[in-house]
Design a protein around this motif. Sequence first.
Motif, PDB file in Angstrom:
ATOM      1  N   LEU A  82       0.829  -1.199   0.000  1.00  0.00           N
ATOM      2  CA  LEU A  82       0.000   0.000   0.000  1.00  0.00           C
ATOM      3  C   LEU A  82       0.866   1.253   0.000  1.00  0.00           C
ATOM      4  O   LEU A  82       0.638   2.192  -0.769  1.00  0.00           O
ATOM      5  CB  LEU A  82      -0.916  -0.007   1.226  1.00  0.00           C
ATOM      6  CG  LEU A  82      -1.861   1.183   1.381  1.00  0.00           C
ATOM      7  CD1 LEU A  82      -2.800   1.298   0.185  1.00  0.00           C
ATOM      8  CD2 LEU A  82      -2.662   1.044   2.670  1.00  0.00           C
ATOM      9  N   ILE A  83       1.884   1.277   0.833  1.00  0.00           N
ATOM     10  CA  ILE A  83       2.790   2.421   0.907  1.00  0.00           C
ATOM     11  C   ILE A  83       3.429   2.695  -0.444  1.00  0.00           C
ATOM     12  O   ILE A  83       3.539   3.850  -0.881  1.00  0.00           O
ATOM     13  CB  ILE A  83       3.878   2.163   1.967  1.00  0.00           C
ATOM     14  CG1 ILE A  83       3.282   2.240   3.374  1.00  0.00           C
ATOM     15  CG2 ILE A  83       5.034   3.160   1.837  1.00  0.00           C
ATOM     16  CD1 ILE A  83       4.220   1.749   4.448  1.00  0.00           C
ATOM     17  N   ALA A  84       3.855   1.659  -1.123  1.00  0.00           N
ATOM     18  CA  ALA A  84       4.564   1.824  -2.389  1.00  0.00           C
ATOM     19  C   ALA A  84       3.687   2.437  -3.474  1.00  0.00           C
ATOM     20  O   ALA A  84       4.210   2.957  -4.473  1.00  0.00           O
ATOM     21  CB  ALA A  84       5.100   0.478  -2.861  1.00  0.00           C
ATOM     22  N   LEU A  85       2.368   2.390  -3.293  1.00  0.00           N
ATOM     23  CA  LEU A  85       1.452   2.941  -4.285  1.00  0.00           C
ATOM     24  C   LEU A  85       0.902   4.299  -3.876  1.00  0.00           C
ATOM     25  O   LEU A  85       0.140   4.918  -4.616  1.00  0.00           O
ATOM     26  CB  LEU A  85       0.292   1.960  -4.501  1.00  0.00           C
ATOM     27  CG  LEU A  85       0.691   0.577  -5.021  1.00  0.00           C
ATOM     28  CD1 LEU A  85      -0.502  -0.374  -4.984  1.00  0.00           C
ATOM     29  CD2 LEU A  85       1.254   0.662  -6.438  1.00  0.00           C
ATOM     30  N   ALA A  86       1.287   4.781  -2.684  1.00  0.00           N
ATOM     31  CA  ALA A  86       0.771   6.049  -2.170  1.00  0.00           C
ATOM     32  C   ALA A  86       1.544   7.231  -2.722  1.00  0.00           C
ATOM     33  O   ALA A  86       2.690   7.111  -3.164  1.00  0.00           O
ATOM     34  CB  ALA A  86       0.834   6.054  -0.643  1.00  0.00           C
ATOM     35  N   ALA A  87       0.900   8.413  -2.673  1.00  0.00           N
ATOM     36  CA  ALA A  87       1.600   9.645  -3.027  1.00  0.00           C
ATOM     37  C   ALA A  87       2.480  10.090  -1.874  1.00  0.00           C
ATOM     38  O   ALA A  87       3.563  10.649  -2.081  1.00  0.00           O
ATOM     39  CB  ALA A  87       0.598  10.740  -3.376  1.00  0.00           C
ATOM     40  N   LEU A  88       2.004   9.850  -0.652  1.00  0.00           N
ATOM     41  CA  LEU A  88       2.799  10.176   0.525  1.00  0.00           C
ATOM     42  C   LEU A  88       2.265   9.417   1.724  1.00  0.00           C
ATOM     43  O   LEU A  88       1.152   8.875   1.703  1.00  0.00           O
ATOM     44  CB  LEU A  88       2.812  11.682   0.801  1.00  0.00           C
ATOM     45  CG  LEU A  88       1.477  12.379   1.049  1.00  0.00           C
ATOM     46  CD1 LEU A  88       1.187  12.495   2.540  1.00  0.00           C
ATOM     47  CD2 LEU A  88       1.489  13.769   0.437  1.00  0.00           C
ATOM     48  N   VAL A  89       3.079   9.391   2.776  1.00  0.00           N
ATOM     49  CA  VAL A  89       2.753   8.696   4.010  1.00  0.00           C
ATOM     50  C   VAL A  89       2.877   9.687   5.163  1.00  0.00           C
ATOM     51  O   VAL A  89       3.802  10.503   5.197  1.00  0.00           O
ATOM     52  CB  VAL A  89       3.696   7.496   4.241  1.00  0.00           C
ATOM     53  CG1 VAL A  89       3.520   6.907   5.636  1.00  0.00           C
ATOM     54  CG2 VAL A  89       3.483   6.435   3.170  1.00  0.00           C
ATOM     55  N   VAL A  90       1.924   9.624   6.106  1.00  0.00           N
ATOM     56  CA  VAL A  90       2.014  10.392   7.350  1.00  0.00           C
ATOM     57  C   VAL A  90       1.957   9.374   8.482  1.00  0.00           C
ATOM     58  O   VAL A  90       0.920   8.748   8.706  1.00  0.00           O
ATOM     59  CB  VAL A  90       0.871  11.412   7.496  1.00  0.00           C
ATOM     60  CG1 VAL A  90       1.034  12.198   8.799  1.00  0.00           C
ATOM     61  CG2 VAL A  90       0.828  12.360   6.308  1.00  0.00           C
ATOM     62  N   SER A  91       3.073   9.187   9.172  1.00  0.00           N
ATOM     63  CA  SER A  91       3.151   8.148  10.195  1.00  0.00           C
ATOM     64  C   SER A  91       3.753   8.721  11.466  1.00  0.00           C
ATOM     65  O   SER A  91       4.822   9.318  11.436  1.00  0.00           O
ATOM     66  CB  SER A  91       4.008   6.983   9.692  1.00  0.00           C
ATOM     67  OG  SER A  91       4.215   6.031  10.708  1.00  0.00           O
ATOM     68  N   ALA A  92       3.055   8.513  12.575  1.00  0.00           N
ATOM     69  CA  ALA A  92       3.495   9.083  13.852  1.00  0.00           C
ATOM     70  C   ALA A  92       4.487   8.163  14.546  1.00  0.00           C
ATOM     71  O   ALA A  92       4.243   7.635  15.626  1.00  0.00           O
ATOM     72  CB  ALA A  92       2.290   9.352  14.742  1.00  0.00           C
ATOM     73  N   GLY A  93       5.603   7.956  13.910  1.00  0.00           N
ATOM     74  CA  GLY A  93       6.666   7.177  14.508  1.00  0.00           C
ATOM     75  C   GLY A  93       6.637   5.720  14.103  1.00  0.00           C
ATOM     76  O   GLY A  93       5.600   5.163  13.795  1.00  0.00           O
ATOM     77  N   GLY A  94       7.810   5.090  14.094  1.00  0.00           N
ATOM     78  CA  GLY A  94       7.889   3.659  13.910  1.00  0.00           C
ATOM     79  C   GLY A  94       8.259   3.196  12.519  1.00  0.00           C
ATOM     80  O   GLY A  94       8.732   3.943  11.665  1.00  0.00           O
ATOM     81  N   THR A  95       7.987   1.925  12.305  1.00  0.00           N
ATOM     82  CA  THR A  95       8.454   1.216  11.123  1.00  0.00           C
ATOM     83  C   THR A  95       7.926   1.802   9.825  1.00  0.00           C
ATOM     84  O   THR A  95       8.641   1.851   8.815  1.00  0.00           O
ATOM     85  CB  THR A  95       8.051  -0.265  11.232  1.00  0.00           C
ATOM     86  OG1 THR A  95       8.713  -0.841  12.362  1.00  0.00           O
ATOM     87  CG2 THR A  95       8.433  -1.032   9.983  1.00  0.00           C
ATOM     88  N   MET A  96       6.688   2.256   9.805  1.00  0.00           N
ATOM     89  CA  MET A  96       6.099   2.718   8.546  1.00  0.00           C
ATOM     90  C   MET A  96       6.836   3.928   7.963  1.00  0.00           C
ATOM     91  O   MET A  96       6.936   4.069   6.750  1.00  0.00           O
ATOM     92  CB  MET A  96       4.618   3.020   8.722  1.00  0.00           C
ATOM     93  CG  MET A  96       3.861   3.114   7.412  1.00  0.00           C
ATOM     94  SD  MET A  96       2.073   3.060   7.619  1.00  0.00           S
ATOM     95  CE  MET A  96       1.854   1.369   8.139  1.00  0.00           C
ATOM     96  N   ASN A  97       7.377   4.795   8.820  1.00  0.00           N
ATOM     97  CA  ASN A  97       8.217   5.897   8.333  1.00  0.00           C
ATOM     98  C   ASN A  97       9.353   5.351   7.484  1.00  0.00           C
ATOM     99  O   ASN A  97       9.635   5.823   6.381  1.00  0.00           O
ATOM    100  CB  ASN A  97       8.837   6.671   9.501  1.00  0.00           C
ATOM    101  CG  ASN A  97       7.856   7.577  10.209  1.00  0.00           C
ATOM    102  OD1 ASN A  97       6.773   7.839   9.712  1.00  0.00           O
ATOM    103  ND2 ASN A  97       8.238   8.045  11.379  1.00  0.00           N
TER     104      ASN A  97
END
Length: 331
Positions: free
Chosen positions: A246-261
Amino acid sequence: MTASAHVLVFRPLIEILRRRGDEVEITAREYAQTLQLLELHGLEAEVLGRHGGRSRLGKARQLVSRLGALRRWARGRDFDVALAHGSHELTMTARRLGIPSSTTFDYEWAWLQHQLGCRAATKVVVPDAIPPERLARYGAEPPKLVQYPGLKEEYYLADFEPDESMLAPFELDAARVLVVLRPPPDVSLYHRHSNPLFPLTLDFLGARDDVHAIVLPRTEEQRDFVRSLALPSAIVPEQAIDAQRLIALAALVVSAGGTMNREAAAVGIPVYTPYGGRLGGVDEALIREGRLVPLSDPRALRLEKRSAAASARVRREPERLLDLLLSAIED
């Protein structure tokens, strides 16, 4: 495995070990999407314990309970080594039973967890972005301390490729900007700070008609909260999903800390963090490199469709990380 990210870290390492003919046993606790992700990746685990919740007393009770369960489960089974990702219960149990162990993590300010886990471990394996002097307080100094280059995500995502078919169930409007959001780890002891910025960001994105905001909650409590807001542009998946795709297909990511950043940074996706706790060495390095952007106002988000061109990314060999972890056997 005590949290969702651990499934992702160990998945390729387990595949390598089993391909070599080694026997691998997995333990897990019931927390967040850990068990769902194990099932998603076809991994069977012995479920021992659950998260202790927000209170220190609850965490202490679960620590004692899980230590006892792990010891009873592992005693007499002739394990050669125990590998953990920040699971102090596993390294403490291994030391009690005389089994060499390695622990790995990439956030150095979880004080109590590391005081227990690092001191019990034979080897502590972490990214070289973490200044070694920050780890000495946990009894982790060379040769016990071993550091590797890059992000752990660059190792376990080495074989990862995007798959647009995963977006089909969401019935998205291709004209909209796809944003992936991850709430803060608000049951973690190291994230006691109130962080109003994430709810503000969720409200801002969830009300826009040019955005699809897919929210990946950590807990059922978070899932229920986001749904209760009834934001027209917010989407909450029913179950755990393959977040990397999902992340690889997104325009951007907003993550409040951790692995997803770091997953976003590893696959070249713009990522913003409203994280309210103390930044670790890995995130400090990503910010210096421009691969992670601190967020103080949701209006600063660049809501633009991303080019279809391949994103810049680094792939590293998971075998190298596994060899460092297995070096505990040599001591």
